[in-house]
Scaffold this motif. Structure first.
Motif, PDB file in Angstrom:
ATOM      1  N   SER A 263       0.833  -1.196   0.000  1.00  0.00           N
ATOM      2  CA  SER A 263       0.000   0.000   0.000  1.00  0.00           C
ATOM      3  C   SER A 263       0.869   1.248   0.000  1.00  0.00           C
ATOM      4  O   SER A 263       1.944   1.286   0.620  1.00  0.00           O
ATOM      5  CB  SER A 263      -0.910   0.002   1.233  1.00  0.00           C
ATOM      6  N   LEU A 264       0.404   2.288  -0.675  1.00  0.00           N
ATOM      7  CA  LEU A 264       1.128   3.567  -0.651  1.00  0.00           C
ATOM      8  C   LEU A 264       1.253   4.110   0.763  1.00  0.00           C
ATOM      9  O   LEU A 264       2.204   4.837   1.070  1.00  0.00           O
ATOM     10  CB  LEU A 264       0.411   4.584  -1.543  1.00  0.00           C
ATOM     11  N   ALA A 265       0.318   3.764   1.627  1.00  0.00           N
ATOM     12  CA  ALA A 265       0.352   4.265   2.999  1.00  0.00           C
ATOM     13  C   ALA A 265       1.458   3.630   3.836  1.00  0.00           C
ATOM     14  O   ALA A 265       1.768   4.137   4.918  1.00  0.00           O
ATOM     15  CB  ALA A 265      -1.001   4.032   3.673  1.00  0.00           C
ATOM     16  N   ARG A 266       2.047   2.556   3.363  1.00  0.00           N
ATOM     17  CA  ARG A 266       3.099   1.905   4.153  1.00  0.00           C
ATOM     18  C   ARG A 266       4.282   2.843   4.368  1.00  0.00           C
ATOM     19  O   ARG A 266       4.938   2.802   5.417  1.00  0.00           O
ATOM     20  CB  ARG A 266       3.550   0.618   3.448  1.00  0.00           C
ATOM     21  N   THR A 267       4.555   3.716   3.393  1.00  0.00           N
ATOM     22  CA  THR A 267       5.700   4.620   3.518  1.00  0.00           C
ATOM     23  C   THR A 267       5.462   5.711   4.563  1.00  0.00           C
ATOM     24  O   THR A 267       6.390   6.436   4.906  1.00  0.00           O
ATOM     25  CB  THR A 267       6.022   5.277   2.170  1.00  0.00           C
ATOM     26  N   TRP A 268       4.249   5.832   5.059  1.00  0.00           N
ATOM     27  CA  TRP A 268       3.963   6.861   6.055  1.00  0.00           C
ATOM     28  C   TRP A 268       4.537   6.521   7.421  1.00  0.00           C
ATOM     29  O   TRP A 268       4.650   7.398   8.284  1.00  0.00           O
ATOM     30  CB  TRP A 268       2.445   7.040   6.214  1.00  0.00           C
ATOM     31  N   PHE A 269       4.875   5.248   7.641  1.00  0.00           N
ATOM     32  CA  PHE A 269       5.229   4.789   8.978  1.00  0.00           C
ATOM     33  C   PHE A 269       6.584   4.091   8.965  1.00  0.00           C
ATOM     34  O   PHE A 269       6.936   3.408   8.004  1.00  0.00           O
ATOM     35  CB  PHE A 269       4.155   3.826   9.503  1.00  0.00           C
ATOM     36  N   THR A 270       7.332   4.267  10.048  1.00  0.00           N
ATOM     37  CA  THR A 270       8.612   3.588  10.182  1.00  0.00           C
ATOM     38  C   THR A 270       8.391   2.101  10.440  1.00  0.00           C
ATOM     39  O   THR A 270       7.281   1.671  10.798  1.00  0.00           O
ATOM     40  CB  THR A 270       9.420   4.181  11.344  1.00  0.00           C
ATOM     41  N   ASP A 271       9.455   1.317  10.274  1.00  0.00           N
ATOM     42  CA  ASP A 271       9.363  -0.112  10.566  1.00  0.00           C
ATOM     43  C   ASP A 271       8.974  -0.333  12.032  1.00  0.00           C
ATOM     44  O   ASP A 271       8.185  -1.233  12.343  1.00  0.00           O
ATOM     45  CB  ASP A 271      10.696  -0.804  10.275  1.00  0.00           C
ATOM     46  N   GLU A 272       9.527   0.465  12.922  1.00  0.00           N
ATOM     47  CA  GLU A 272       9.211   0.321  14.344  1.00  0.00           C
ATOM     48  C   GLU A 272       7.738   0.619  14.609  1.00  0.00           C
ATOM     49  O   GLU A 272       7.077  -0.101  15.366  1.00  0.00           O
ATOM     50  CB  GLU A 272      10.091   1.259  15.171  1.00  0.00           C
TER      51      GLU A 272
END
Length: 326
Positions: A263-272
């Motif tokens: 999802s494009l939204a995955r880049t909104w959040f860090t792995d942590e």
């Protein structure tokens, strides 16, 4: 042996596994439709039983009703019911052909001239509905108020439907107008709320113009963080106030926006942040094997019918991120 929708000898996960616990919950609690859908996704069941169960909710006008979306009771077709039906057809790879052509004709009939869908049309009046779902009057022949604050249609109702149709390469005259409506709504989003952002993501993840979608998603990601629309630390929920009109515990988390890693939204959040979110999601499974609903619990039947839907969605998300052993 009679067809059950499940393999006669499905792989047996460990007794304590989330999937086995969820399976017991589904047989105990879910409607036939969700039982068939669970079997399709997790027990090697076929798509035909799912489609047969879904047909019980279809009306002659091409839309769907009969509380397919549990927060709207009664028989009448509504865009929210029909959007859920399309998600199910997409899930079983049946989102095409004459069936979807009839759905598009229904969507055309209930949308504004701009292609915007209302969440709930006036036919719902007289039937029970959740207090947080707005019923609108019939749309006018043409709209003169495109953009935020549109009085008859909404991105919330329109975005996910348009996204699903693009995902399945459905082409219909209504879809072009509806796509333009979604772009204009997203372009003018400034102050938003989590469910509206989720609807935007459902559109952006599959709309054909990928460069424009990526740019729009980048802007929305900054908006989500600036307005604290995602609870980034489940152990400090008091730091993330819920949106106006939401239930006291109706927080939304990174996994609600980015339902899969692509999802494009995955880049909104860090792995942590994503790890914390997924840990929280996994831990939310309750003793009976199902996941809870966080919105207002306004009627017992609606809660009972919604939990299996939420459970299937939780399992999908966990599997997408490699957190579920089938």
């Amino acid at each position: 042996m009679a067809e059950t929708g499940a393999s006669p000898l499905p792989p047996t996960p460990p007794a304590h596994s989330p999937l086995l616990r969820a399976e017991q919950f589904m047989w105990l609690t879910a409607r036939v439709l969700e039982q068939r859908l669970f079997s399709y996704h997790f027990l090697n069941g076929g798509p035909d039983p799912v489609q047969t169960a879904l047909d019980a909710y279809r009306n002659e006008d091409g839309g769907y009703g009969h509380a397919l979306e549990p927060d709207l009771r009664g028989p009448v077709s509504q865009p929210l019911h029909t959007g859920r039906a399309l998600r199910i057809l997409d899930a079983i790879e049946r989102c095409g052909g004459q069936r979807v052509e009839r759905v598009c004709r229904y969507l055309t009939a209930v949308s504004t001239a701009d292609g915007a869908l209302p969440a709930v049309r006036p036919g719902q009046r007289g039937y029970p509905a959740a207090p947080f779902v707005p019923v609108v009057e019939d749309p006018p022949p043409a709209s003169h108020t495109l953009g935020q604050g549109h009085p008859h249609g909404s991105l919330l109702a329109t975005g996910p439907v348009v996204g699903l149709l693009h995902r399945n390469e459905v082409w219909h005259a209504w879809l072009f107008r509806a796509t333009d409506f979604c772009w204009q709504e997203i372009d003018c989003l400034e102050k938003s709320h989590p469910y509206e952002i989720e609807a935007a993501v459902a559109f952006l993840d599959t709309v054909p113009d990928r460069s424009r979608a990526e740019a729009a998603a980048d802007r929305l990601g900054r908006l989500v963080r600036e307005q604290r629309l995602a609870a980034l630390d489940p152990e400090r929920l008091d730091a993330y106030p819920v949106a106006p009109g939401y239930a006291p515990r109706e927080h939304r988390f990174p996994h609600d926006f980015a339902k899969s890693p692509d999802s494009l939204a995955r880049t909104w959040f860090t792995d942590e942040e994503m790890t914390r979110s997924l840990d929280f999601l996994a831990a939310e499974q309750e003793a009976d094997g199902g996941w809870p609903i966080r919105r207002d619990q306004w009627a017992p039947a609606a809660v009972l019918e919604a939990r299996p839907m939420v459970t299937i969605e939780a399992l999908h998300t966990l599997r997408a991120y490699g957190r579920l052993v089938d």
